[in-house]
Design a protein around this motif. Structure first.
Motif, PDB file in Angstrom:
ATOM      1  N   CYS A  64       0.846  -1.208   0.000  1.00  0.00           N
ATOM      2  CA  CYS A  64       0.000   0.000   0.000  1.00  0.00           C
ATOM      3  C   CYS A  64       0.875   1.249   0.000  1.00  0.00           C
ATOM      4  CB  CYS A  64      -0.935  -0.008   1.208  1.00  0.00           C
ATOM      5  SG  CYS A  64      -2.125  -1.358   1.178  1.00  0.00           S
ATOM      6  N   GLY A 121      -5.637 -14.482  -5.861  1.00  0.00           N
ATOM      7  CA  GLY A 121      -6.070 -13.179  -5.372  1.00  0.00           C
ATOM      8  C   GLY A 121      -4.930 -12.185  -5.279  1.00  0.00           C
ATOM      9  N   LEU A 122      -5.287 -10.917  -5.210  1.00  0.00           N
ATOM     10  CA  LEU A 122      -4.331  -9.841  -4.957  1.00  0.00           C
ATOM     11  C   LEU A 122      -4.394  -9.510  -3.473  1.00  0.00           C
ATOM     12  CD1 LEU A 122      -4.752  -9.685  -8.071  1.00  0.00           C
ATOM     13  CD2 LEU A 122      -4.503  -7.217  -7.885  1.00  0.00           C
ATOM     14  N   LEU A 123      -3.232  -9.459  -2.837  1.00  0.00           N
ATOM     15  CA  LEU A 123      -3.166  -9.252  -1.392  1.00  0.00           C
ATOM     16  C   LEU A 123      -2.528  -7.904  -1.087  1.00  0.00           C
ATOM     17  CD1 LEU A 123      -3.426 -10.376   1.530  1.00  0.00           C
ATOM     18  CD2 LEU A 123      -1.093 -11.280   1.237  1.00  0.00           C
ATOM     19  N   LEU A 124      -3.266  -7.042  -0.430  1.00  0.00           N
ATOM     20  CA  LEU A 124      -2.744  -5.736  -0.027  1.00  0.00           C
ATOM     21  C   LEU A 124      -1.913  -5.882   1.244  1.00  0.00           C
ATOM     22  CD1 LEU A 124      -6.011  -3.831  -0.844  1.00  0.00           C
ATOM     23  CD2 LEU A 124      -3.784  -3.299  -1.867  1.00  0.00           C
ATOM     24  N   VAL A 182      -5.679   1.159  -1.422  1.00  0.00           N
ATOM     25  CA  VAL A 182      -6.715   0.153  -1.181  1.00  0.00           C
ATOM     26  C   VAL A 182      -7.937   0.422  -2.057  1.00  0.00           C
ATOM     27  CG1 VAL A 182      -8.362  -0.757   0.518  1.00  0.00           C
ATOM     28  CG2 VAL A 182      -5.972  -0.376   1.170  1.00  0.00           C
ATOM     29  N   VAL A 213      -7.020  -0.250  -5.895  1.00  0.00           N
ATOM     30  CA  VAL A 213      -6.876  -1.673  -6.222  1.00  0.00           C
ATOM     31  C   VAL A 213      -8.242  -2.359  -6.227  1.00  0.00           C
ATOM     32  CG1 VAL A 213      -5.925  -3.882  -5.451  1.00  0.00           C
ATOM     33  CG2 VAL A 213      -4.493  -1.829  -5.430  1.00  0.00           C
ATOM     34  N   ASN A 214      -9.067  -2.054  -5.230  1.00  0.00           N
ATOM     35  CA  ASN A 214     -10.405  -2.651  -5.178  1.00  0.00           C
ATOM     36  C   ASN A 214     -11.276  -2.186  -6.345  1.00  0.00           C
ATOM     37  OD1 ASN A 214     -11.024  -4.431  -2.712  1.00  0.00           O
ATOM     38  ND2 ASN A 214      -9.891  -2.736  -1.796  1.00  0.00           N
ATOM     39  N   PHE A 232      -9.726  -4.092  -9.557  1.00  0.00           N
ATOM     40  CA  PHE A 232      -9.658  -5.556  -9.584  1.00  0.00           C
ATOM     41  C   PHE A 232     -10.794  -6.245  -8.828  1.00  0.00           C
ATOM     42  CE2 PHE A 232      -5.326  -4.000 -10.275  1.00  0.00           C
ATOM     43  CZ  PHE A 232      -5.004  -4.661 -11.453  1.00  0.00           C
ATOM     44  N   VAL A 284      -9.456  -9.175  -5.312  1.00  0.00           N
ATOM     45  CA  VAL A 284      -8.722  -8.689  -4.140  1.00  0.00           C
ATOM     46  C   VAL A 284      -9.193  -9.403  -2.873  1.00  0.00           C
ATOM     47  CG1 VAL A 284      -8.033  -6.643  -2.841  1.00  0.00           C
ATOM     48  CG2 VAL A 284      -8.583  -6.437  -5.283  1.00  0.00           C
ATOM     49  N   LYS A 313     -10.199  -9.940   0.877  1.00  0.00           N
ATOM     50  CA  LYS A 313     -10.804  -9.064   1.883  1.00  0.00           C
ATOM     51  C   LYS A 313      -9.798  -8.745   2.986  1.00  0.00           C
ATOM     52  CE  LYS A 313     -15.610 -10.556   1.204  1.00  0.00           C
ATOM     53  NZ  LYS A 313     -15.341 -11.486   0.083  1.00  0.00           N
ATOM     54  N   ILE A 326      -6.498  -7.601   4.670  1.00  0.00           N
ATOM     55  CA  ILE A 326      -5.407  -6.673   4.384  1.00  0.00           C
ATOM     56  C   ILE A 326      -4.329  -6.861   5.452  1.00  0.00           C
ATOM     57  CG2 ILE A 326      -4.746  -4.243   4.220  1.00  0.00           C
ATOM     58  CD1 ILE A 326      -7.567  -3.607   3.265  1.00  0.00           C
TER      59      ILE A 326
END
Length: 262
Positions: A148, A178-181, A195, A198-199, A202, A206, A208, A210
């Motif tokens: 982030c 998935g994409l992980l923040l 955040v 990206v949400n 994508f 993404v 849920k 974080i």
């Protein structure tokens, strides 16, 4: 049969190894027999679970280049096992260039042991080289950590394009888990903006969960511990346990849908 998940992003410093170690440990803590494969020449996943890479005799390097059987080590974490790395892995890509079916070498190794585990997590190197290509060819899915921070999406398009190429030419079954923040700090407007962005772009890809910035997460590797063993009550441990639960739920749901379809 175990689910193979590669943790990949060619951009360094995004929390890739931290995620590999602690997601694997959290899956183990949730009673899933898990293998962590250290496919990064820096061998940080190996040292991060308490082993000295200098003392490793049979590593993933020896499996890839010499065809030896995987040296799977039991860690001090419940249900967590390690296929370690060694500094020699840095030269593996050059040695693999002239090998037959060079993109499938890691897949052939993993296929032999896949049934022994519920999950196999591969910590990829910060590049899109031949070893990472091997990992993506061997994997069922890929998790992409995104920090982030200002350059969060830098290089993501290149990685997604590489994944598309792998899907079309080498591994049609490869999916984006998935994409992980990661490295989220709620006090910073920038973190909140990343955040949101990206949400927006994508959406359902993404996670849920974080991963917050957490001092315990940063110091755990210096003790050779996962966050679960270092401080199970910390924010970092809770984040990764939540991520593990999200991964398990997603895959349990996928299996249910497949069975219903059949």
């Amino acid at each position: 049969m175990g689910k193979v998940i590669a943790i990949a992003n060619q951009k360094g410093g995004v929390g890739k190894t931290t995620t590999s170690i602690n997601l694997a440990a959290s899956l183990g803590a949730l009673d899933k027999k898990t293998l962590l494969i250290d496919a990064d020449p820096q061998a940080n996943s190996t040292s991060g679970v308490g082993f000295d890479p200098e003392t490793i005799e049979n590593s993933i390097y020896h499996c890839l280049i010499n065809g030896v059987e995987p040296n799977i080590i039991e860690t001090s974490n419940p249900n967590l096992f390690l296929l370690p790395a060694h500094i020699d892995l840095v030269g593996a890509e050059i040695e693999m260039i002239n090998l037959d079916n060079r993109e499938y070498i890691m897949k052939n190794i993993i296929d032999k042991i896949k049934d022994d585990f519920d999950y196999i997590i591969i910590d990829c190197s910060p590049s899109l080289g031949l070893i990472t290509l091997n990992a993506l060819t061997a994997a069922d899915s890929v998790i992409i950590p995104i920090q982030c921070e200002y350059f969060a999406l830098e290089g993501l398009g290149k990685l997604l394009n590489t994944i598309k190429i792998v899907q079309s030419r080498l591994n049609k079954e490869l999916d984006i888990e998935g994409l992980l923040l990661t490295m989220y700090d709620s006090r910073l407007n920038l973190s909140n903006q990343v955040v949101e962005d990206v949400n927006l772009h994508f959406q359902q890809l993404v996670f849920k969960t974080i991963i917050h910035r957490n001092i315990k997460l940063s110091e755990a590797p210096s003790f050779g511990n996962t966050i679960i063993m270092h401080d199970a009550s910390s924010k970092g441990a809770i984040n990764y346990l939540n991520l593990a639960q999200e991964v398990i739920q997603k895959n349990d749901l996928s299996e249910t849908v497949s069975e219903t379809t059949i």
